[in-house]
Design an enzyme around this catalytic site. Structure first.
Site, mmCIF file in Angstrom:
data_model
loop_
_atom_site.group_PDB
_atom_site.id
_atom_site.type_symbol
_atom_site.label_atom_id
_atom_site.label_comp_id
_atom_site.label_asym_id
_atom_site.label_seq_id
_atom_site.Cartn_x
_atom_site.Cartn_y
_atom_site.Cartn_z
ATOM 1 N N ALA A 73 -5.745 -10.330 5.871
ATOM 2 C CA ALA A 73 -5.236 -10.014 7.201
ATOM 3 C C ALA A 73 -6.371 -9.874 8.221
ATOM 4 O O ALA A 73 -6.296 -10.409 9.332
ATOM 5 C CB ALA A 73 -4.422 -8.725 7.132
ATOM 6 N N HIS B 298 -23.971 15.376 2.155
ATOM 7 C CA HIS B 298 -23.776 15.811 0.773
ATOM 8 C C HIS B 298 -22.730 16.908 0.716
ATOM 9 O O HIS B 298 -22.766 17.817 1.545
ATOM 10 C CB HIS B 298 -25.092 16.346 0.196
ATOM 11 N N LYS C 251 0.834 -1.212 0.000
ATOM 12 C CA LYS C 251 0.000 0.000 0.000
ATOM 13 C C LYS C 251 0.867 1.260 0.000
ATOM 14 O O LYS C 251 0.499 2.287 -0.583
ATOM 15 C CB LYS C 251 -0.948 0.005 1.198
ATOM 16 N N ARG D 127 -1.121 -18.111 -3.083
ATOM 17 C CA ARG D 127 -0.293 -18.437 -1.922
ATOM 18 C C ARG D 127 -0.776 -19.763 -1.332
ATOM 19 O O ARG D 127 -1.925 -20.139 -1.506
ATOM 20 C CB ARG D 127 -0.373 -17.306 -0.878
HETATM 21 P P1 FAD Z 1 1.453 -14.288 8.062
HETATM 22 O O1 FAD Z 1 1.266 -12.830 7.980
HETATM 23 O O2 FAD Z 1 2.023 -14.984 6.880
HETATM 24 O O3 FAD Z 1 2.367 -14.529 9.340
HETATM 25 C C1 FAD Z 1 2.818 -15.793 9.686
HETATM 26 C C2 FAD Z 1 4.019 -15.634 10.590
HETATM 27 O O4 FAD Z 1 4.334 -16.892 11.146
HETATM 28 C C3 FAD Z 1 5.281 -15.163 9.881
HETATM 29 O O5 FAD Z 1 5.844 -14.114 10.603
HETATM 30 C C4 FAD Z 1 6.174 -16.389 9.861
HETATM 31 O O6 FAD Z 1 7.556 -16.066 9.939
HETATM 32 C C5 FAD Z 1 5.728 -17.096 11.121
HETATM 33 N N1 FAD Z 1 5.937 -18.543 11.103
HETATM 34 C C6 FAD Z 1 5.552 -19.435 10.152
HETATM 35 N N2 FAD Z 1 5.860 -20.684 10.525
HETATM 36 C C7 FAD Z 1 6.448 -20.590 11.750
HETATM 37 C C8 FAD Z 1 6.964 -21.531 12.653
HETATM 38 N N3 FAD Z 1 6.933 -22.836 12.406
HETATM 39 N N4 FAD Z 1 7.505 -21.075 13.803
HETATM 40 C C9 FAD Z 1 7.545 -19.746 14.073
HETATM 41 N N5 FAD Z 1 7.071 -18.817 13.258
HETATM 42 C C10 FAD Z 1 6.510 -19.230 12.117
HETATM 43 N N6 FAD Z 1 -4.347 -8.914 3.044
HETATM 44 C C11 FAD Z 1 -5.245 -7.944 3.302
HETATM 45 O O7 FAD Z 1 -6.192 -8.188 4.071
HETATM 46 N N7 FAD Z 1 -5.105 -6.697 2.758
HETATM 47 C C12 FAD Z 1 -4.089 -6.380 1.925
HETATM 48 O O8 FAD Z 1 -4.005 -5.249 1.457
HETATM 49 C C13 FAD Z 1 -3.144 -7.381 1.623
HETATM 50 N N8 FAD Z 1 -2.097 -7.116 0.808
HETATM 51 C C14 FAD Z 1 -1.175 -8.096 0.566
HETATM 52 C C15 FAD Z 1 -0.113 -7.800 -0.287
HETATM 53 C C16 FAD Z 1 0.838 -8.756 -0.563
HETATM 54 C C17 FAD Z 1 1.985 -8.431 -1.489
HETATM 55 C C18 FAD Z 1 0.741 -10.047 0.050
HETATM 56 C C19 FAD Z 1 1.792 -11.094 -0.211
HETATM 57 C C20 FAD Z 1 -0.305 -10.342 0.891
HETATM 58 C C21 FAD Z 1 -1.280 -9.376 1.152
HETATM 59 N N9 FAD Z 1 -2.373 -9.638 1.968
HETATM 60 C C22 FAD Z 1 -3.303 -8.662 2.220
HETATM 61 C C23 FAD Z 1 -2.558 -10.948 2.614
HETATM 62 C C24 FAD Z 1 -2.081 -10.868 4.078
HETATM 63 O O9 FAD Z 1 -0.740 -10.453 4.098
HETATM 64 C C25 FAD Z 1 -2.238 -12.220 4.738
HETATM 65 O O10 FAD Z 1 -3.584 -12.636 4.624
HETATM 66 C C26 FAD Z 1 -1.878 -12.111 6.213
HETATM 67 O O11 FAD Z 1 -0.554 -11.671 6.383
HETATM 68 C C27 FAD Z 1 -2.051 -13.469 6.892
HETATM 69 O O12 FAD Z 1 -1.730 -13.338 8.231
HETATM 70 P P2 FAD Z 1 -1.234 -14.559 9.105
HETATM 71 O O13 FAD Z 1 -0.940 -14.002 10.435
HETATM 72 O O14 FAD Z 1 -2.204 -15.665 8.995
HETATM 73 O O15 FAD Z 1 0.114 -15.056 8.398
HETATM 74 P P1 NAD Z 2 -4.851 -14.684 -6.448
HETATM 75 O O1 NAD Z 2 -5.497 -15.969 -6.176
HETATM 76 O O2 NAD Z 2 -5.537 -13.419 -6.120
HETATM 77 O O3 NAD Z 2 -4.481 -14.579 -7.999
HETATM 78 C C1 NAD Z 2 -3.727 -15.537 -8.655
HETATM 79 C C2 NAD Z 2 -4.101 -15.508 -10.113
HETATM 80 O O4 NAD Z 2 -3.168 -16.306 -10.806
HETATM 81 C C3 NAD Z 2 -5.493 -16.099 -10.384
HETATM 82 O O5 NAD Z 2 -6.207 -15.232 -11.218
HETATM 83 C C4 NAD Z 2 -5.182 -17.426 -11.051
HETATM 84 O O6 NAD Z 2 -6.177 -17.813 -11.965
HETATM 85 C C5 NAD Z 2 -3.867 -17.107 -11.732
HETATM 86 N N1 NAD Z 2 -3.022 -18.275 -11.997
HETATM 87 C C6 NAD Z 2 -2.817 -19.358 -11.237
HETATM 88 N N2 NAD Z 2 -1.927 -20.180 -11.814
HETATM 89 C C7 NAD Z 2 -1.564 -19.601 -12.977
HETATM 90 C C8 NAD Z 2 -0.657 -19.947 -14.022
HETATM 91 N N3 NAD Z 2 0.060 -21.059 -13.966
HETATM 92 N N4 NAD Z 2 -0.529 -19.109 -15.074
HETATM 93 C C9 NAD Z 2 -1.247 -17.947 -15.136
HETATM 94 N N5 NAD Z 2 -2.119 -17.584 -14.172
HETATM 95 C C10 NAD Z 2 -2.267 -18.384 -13.114
HETATM 96 O O7 NAD Z 2 -3.420 -14.788 -5.741
HETATM 97 P P2 NAD Z 2 -2.289 -13.692 -5.524
HETATM 98 O O8 NAD Z 2 -2.565 -12.485 -6.336
HETATM 99 O O9 NAD Z 2 -1.003 -14.383 -5.665
HETATM 100 O O10 NAD Z 2 -2.499 -13.319 -4.010
HETATM 101 C C11 NAD Z 2 -2.353 -14.337 -3.007
HETATM 102 C C12 NAD Z 2 -3.264 -14.088 -1.849
HETATM 103 O O11 NAD Z 2 -2.855 -12.940 -1.129
HETATM 104 C C13 NAD Z 2 -4.686 -13.881 -2.282
HETATM 105 O O12 NAD Z 2 -5.464 -14.950 -1.799
HETATM 106 C C14 NAD Z 2 -5.129 -12.620 -1.655
HETATM 107 O O13 NAD Z 2 -6.277 -12.803 -0.870
HETATM 108 C C15 NAD Z 2 -3.982 -12.177 -0.767
HETATM 109 N N6 NAD Z 2 -3.759 -10.765 -1.076
HETATM 110 C C16 NAD Z 2 -4.720 -9.879 -0.699
HETATM 111 C C17 NAD Z 2 -4.582 -8.554 -1.033
HETATM 112 C C18 NAD Z 2 -5.660 -7.607 -0.637
HETATM 113 O O14 NAD Z 2 -6.474 -7.952 0.218
HETATM 114 N N7 NAD Z 2 -5.714 -6.401 -1.194
HETATM 115 C C19 NAD Z 2 -3.477 -8.110 -1.736
HETATM 116 C C20 NAD Z 2 -2.529 -9.035 -2.114
HETATM 117 C C21 NAD Z 2 -2.682 -10.369 -1.770
#
Ligand code: FAD
Ligand code: NAD
Length: 478
Positions: A327, A451, A58, A279
Site C-alpha cells: 500500500a 533506555h 490487521k 496477486r
Molecule cells: P487496490 O487497493 O487494489 O485498489 C484498486 C481499486 O481500483 C479498487 O477499489 C478497484 O475496485 C478499483 N478498480 C479497478 N479497476 C477499475 C476500473 N476499471 N474502474 C474503476 N475502478 C477500478 N499492503 C501493505 O502495504 N500492508 C499490509 O499490511 C497489507 N496487507 C494486505 C492484506 C491482504 C489480505 C491483502 C489482500 C493485501 C494486503 N496488502 C498490504 C497489499 C495492499 O492491499 C495493496 O498493495 C494495495 O491495496 C494496492 O493499492 P492500489 O491502490 O494499487 O490497488
Molecule cells: P506472496 O507472493 O507473498 O506468497 C505466495 C506464496 O505462494 C509464495 O511463497 C509462493 O511460492 C507460493 N505459491 C505460489 N504458487 C503456489 C502453488 N501453486 N502451490 C503452493 N504454493 C505456491 O503472495 P500472497 O501471500 O498471496 O500476497 C499477495 C501480495 O499481497 C503480496 O505481494 C504482498 O506484498 C501483498 N500483501 C502484503 C502484506 C503486507 O504488507 N503485510 C500482507 C498481505 C499481502
C-alpha cells in the site's frame, strides 16, 4: 458533453486516493472513478487495502493476538482470568466497523479536498480520456488532462483449487469465517498465508501451509527467514515446503487436498482451504486497444521509474505496475505522479521501501539482503543483536528474534536492515529514515537511544557491525 478534469484517477485504493488528494491539493480539478459498490449500491472507496486487505487483516491479527495473550501469557504476569472465550462474530463486527470508519473517512477527505467521485468502471481511451460504465449500465466519457491508472490487483487462482467462497476461499473469504475452522489448509506460505494462518491458528485452528518453493520466505534475508521459521514452528504453524497441490475437492462439507511433496503424494482433509499464492495486476477491460498503454511480459502496466506509461499523459501506480505490492509503495507513487503532473520534480526512492509481515513477532525489512549482496559481489559487514539480550523485550516477555544490520564494508553506509521480533515494523522504520539520510552504521551507533526501549536493539546491531555491541559478546572485537 464530456465532463473535463485536470486529473482523472481510475481506482480509489491507497495508490489512487492518495494521488487524487495530492493532485487536488496542488490545485488541479480531480475525479476518481471507482467501480466497487456495496450491497446497497453505494460506491465503496479505499480499494483492497481498506476493504479486504491491510486494515481488516490487521484488525483480526490484533484481536487474535489479544486472545492468545489472555489465554497463554497473562498467567506469566500473575494475571488470572477464567478460560477466555472467543466470540468470532463480535471480532468480525469490530473489523467491519473499523473498515467502515476508514472508508467513510476517505469520502470525507475527498469532500474536503474537492475531489469528485464518479461511480463506474473506467476504461482508458486514446487521447487520455476515460470512458466510465456505471453500475446501471449508463456510459459517460471524462476528458482528462492526465490519467492516473490505479486499478490495483486481484488474487491469483490455480486450477487444482478453484475458489468456491465457501470451503475454498481467497484472502477475502479468509477474513470472513464465521467460526474457527478445526483444520485449516493454506496454499502458499507467503505474506497472506502467514498472516491469516496466524489469525486462525491463534484462535484454535490446526494450520497446515503447503508451499511450492524449497525455501521458506525466499524473498527475505535467509537468516531472518530461518529464525522466523523456527518461531512459527514453535507456534504450531505446520509449514510444508517443496509441495505442489494437484487437487482440492469438496466432499461432504470438507476439502480433500492432494499434493505432491519431496517423498511422494499426500492427502489432507480440511474444514477450510485458503488459496494465497500471490496477486496479479487488474487490467481486464481497462485499456482500449488504441489507447497506447502497454503491458510488460508479466501483465503489469509498463511504466518507467516515474510511473509514466507509453501513452502521453497517462500514468500508472500501485499494484498494477512493477515492484512490491504494498500500500505504501503505491501511495508514494500516487503522490509522485500528482506532483510531476503539477510540474514538481518528485521521485520515489525504490531502495528504501520497507516490507512487513504482521505475524507475531513481526518480520520487517528494508534494503538489500545478505544473499543479494553476496550474489552481486558487494563487500558488506553484518551486525546482529538478539532480542533475548534486550531488557525491554524480556520485560515484555517478547524476546524472540533478532535485528540484523548490513553496511557496506568500505563506506559503512547502511545497505539493509532485517528484523524478526517485537515491533519489527516500527524499528525498521527508524532504519528507513537513517537510510534516506545516507546514514552509516556508525552514525546510528553514535546516537543516543532511550533506555529501556526495543529501539536499543537497533542501536546494538549498528554497534555490532563494527564489533563493539555492549550487551552481547562480539564475534570480532574492536
Ligand atoms: P487496490 O487497493 O487494489 O485498489 C484498486 C481499486 O481500483 C479498487 O477499489 C478497484 O475496485 C478499483 N478498480 C479497478 N479497476 C477499475 C476500473 N476499471 N474502474 C474503476 N475502478 C477500478 N499492503 C501493505 O502495504 N500492508 C499490509 O499490511 C497489507 N496487507 C494486505 C492484506 C491482504 C489480505 C491483502 C489482500 C493485501 C494486503 N496488502 C498490504 C497489499 C495492499 O492491499 C495493496 O498493495 C494495495 O491495496 C494496492 O493499492 P492500489 O491502490 O494499487 O490497488
Ligand atoms: P506472496 O507472493 O507473498 O506468497 C505466495 C506464496 O505462494 C509464495 O511463497 C509462493 O511460492 C507460493 N505459491 C505460489 N504458487 C503456489 C502453488 N501453486 N502451490 C503452493 N504454493 C505456491 O503472495 P500472497 O501471500 O498471496 O500476497 C499477495 C501480495 O499481497 C503480496 O505481494 C504482498 O506484498 C501483498 N500483501 C502484503 C502484506 C503486507 O504488507 N503485510 C500482507 C498481505 C499481502
Amino acid at each position: 458533453m464530456a465532463d473535463k478534469f485536470d486529473v482523472v484517477v481510475i481506482g480509489s485504493g491507497p495508490s489512487g486516493y492518495v494521488g487524487a488528494i495530492r493532485a487536488a491539493q496542488l490545485g488541479m480539478s480531480t475525479a476518481v472513478v471507482e467501480e466497487w459498490v456495496d450491497d446497497k449500491g453505494a460506491t465503496t472507496l479505499g480499494g483492497t487495502c481498506l476493504n479486504v486487505g491491510c486494515i481488516p487483516s490487521k484488525a483480526l491479527l490484533d484481536s487474535s493476538h489479544k486472545y492468545h495473550e489472555a489465554k497463554d501469557t497473562f498467567a506469566l504476569h500473575g494475571i488470572g482470568v477464567d478460560t477466555p472465550s472467543m466470540d468470532v462474530s463480535a471480532m468480525l463486527q469490530r473489523k467491519d466497523k473499523i473498515v467502515k470508519q476508514l472508508t467513510g473517512g476517505i469520502g470525507g477527505l475527498f469532500k474536503h479536498n474537492g475531489v469528485t467521485v464518479v461511480q463506474g468502471r473506467g476504461k482508458v481511451l486514446a487521447g487520455a480520456n476515460v470512458e466510465v460504465t456505471a453500475a446501471d449500465g449508463s456510459v459517460t466519457v471524462l476528458e482528462a488532462g492526465s490519467v492516473i491508472i490505479a486499478a490495483g490487483s486481484e488474487p491469483v487462482t490455480i486450477p487444482p483449487a478453484p475458489v468456491d467462497n465457501e470451503f475454498i476461499v481467497d484472502s477475502t473469504g479468509a477474513l470472513e469465517f464465521t467460526e474457527v475452522p478445526k483444520r485449516l489448509g493454506v496454499i502458499g506460505a507467503g505474506v497472506i498465508g502467514l498472516e491469516l494462518g496466524s489469525v486462525w491458528g491463534r484462535l484454535g485452528s490446526e494450520v497446515i501451509l503447503i508451499e511450492a518453493l524449497d525455501e521458506f520466505l525466499a524473498m527475505m534475508d535467509a537468516q531472518v527467514a530461518k529464525e522466523a521459521g523456527k518461531i512459527f514452528k514453535k507456534q504450531g504453524l505446520d509449514i510444508r515446503l517443496s509441495c505442489r497441490v494437484t487437487d482440492a475437492t469438496v466432499k461432504d462439507g470438507e476439502v480433500h487436498v492432494t499434493y505432491v511433496g519431496p517423498d511422494g503424494e499426500y492427502t489432507e482433509v480440511f474444514d477450510k482451504l485458503i488459496v494465497s499464492v500471490g496477486r496479479r495486476p487488474r487490467t481486464r477491460d481497462l485499456l482500449a486497444d488504441d489507447c497506447g498503454v502497454t503491458l510488460d511480459e508479466r501483465g503489469f502496466i509498463f511504466v518507467n521509474d516515474q510511473c509514466v506509461t507509453e501513452a502521453p499523459n497517462v500514468y500508472a501506480v500501485g499494484d498494477v505496475v512493477r515492484g512490491p505490492m504494498l500500500a505504501h509503495k503505491g501511495s508514494e507513487e500516487g503522490v509522485m505522479v500528482a506532483e510531476r503532473i503539477a510540474g514538481k520534480p518528485a521521485q520515489v526512492n525504490y531502495d528504501c521501501i520497507p516490507s512487513i509481515i504482521y505475524t507475531h513477532p513481526e518480520i520487517a525489512a528494508v534494503g538489500r539482503t545478505e544473499q543479494e549482496l553476496k550474489a552481486d559481489g558487494v563487500p558488506y559487514k553484518v551486525g546482529t543483536f538478539p532480542f533475548v539480550a534486550s531488557g525491554r523485550a524480556l520485560a515484555a516477555n517478547d524476546s524472540e528474534g533478532l535485528v540484523k544490520m548490513i553496511a557496506h564494508a568500505e563506506t559503512d553506509r547502511i545497505l539493509g536492515c532485517h528484523i524478526v521480533g517485537p515491533s519489527a515494523a516500527d524499528l525498521t522504520q527508524q532504519v528507513v529514515i537513517a537510510m534516506e539520510f545516507g546514514s552509516s552504521a556508525e552514525d546510528l551507533a553514535l546516537m543516543v537511544f532511550g533506555h529501556p526501549t526495543l529501539s536499543e536493539a537497533v542501536h546494538e546491531a549498528a554497534l555490532a557491525v563494527d564489533g563493539h555491541a555492549i550487551h552481547i559478546a562480539n564475534r570480532k572485537k574492536r
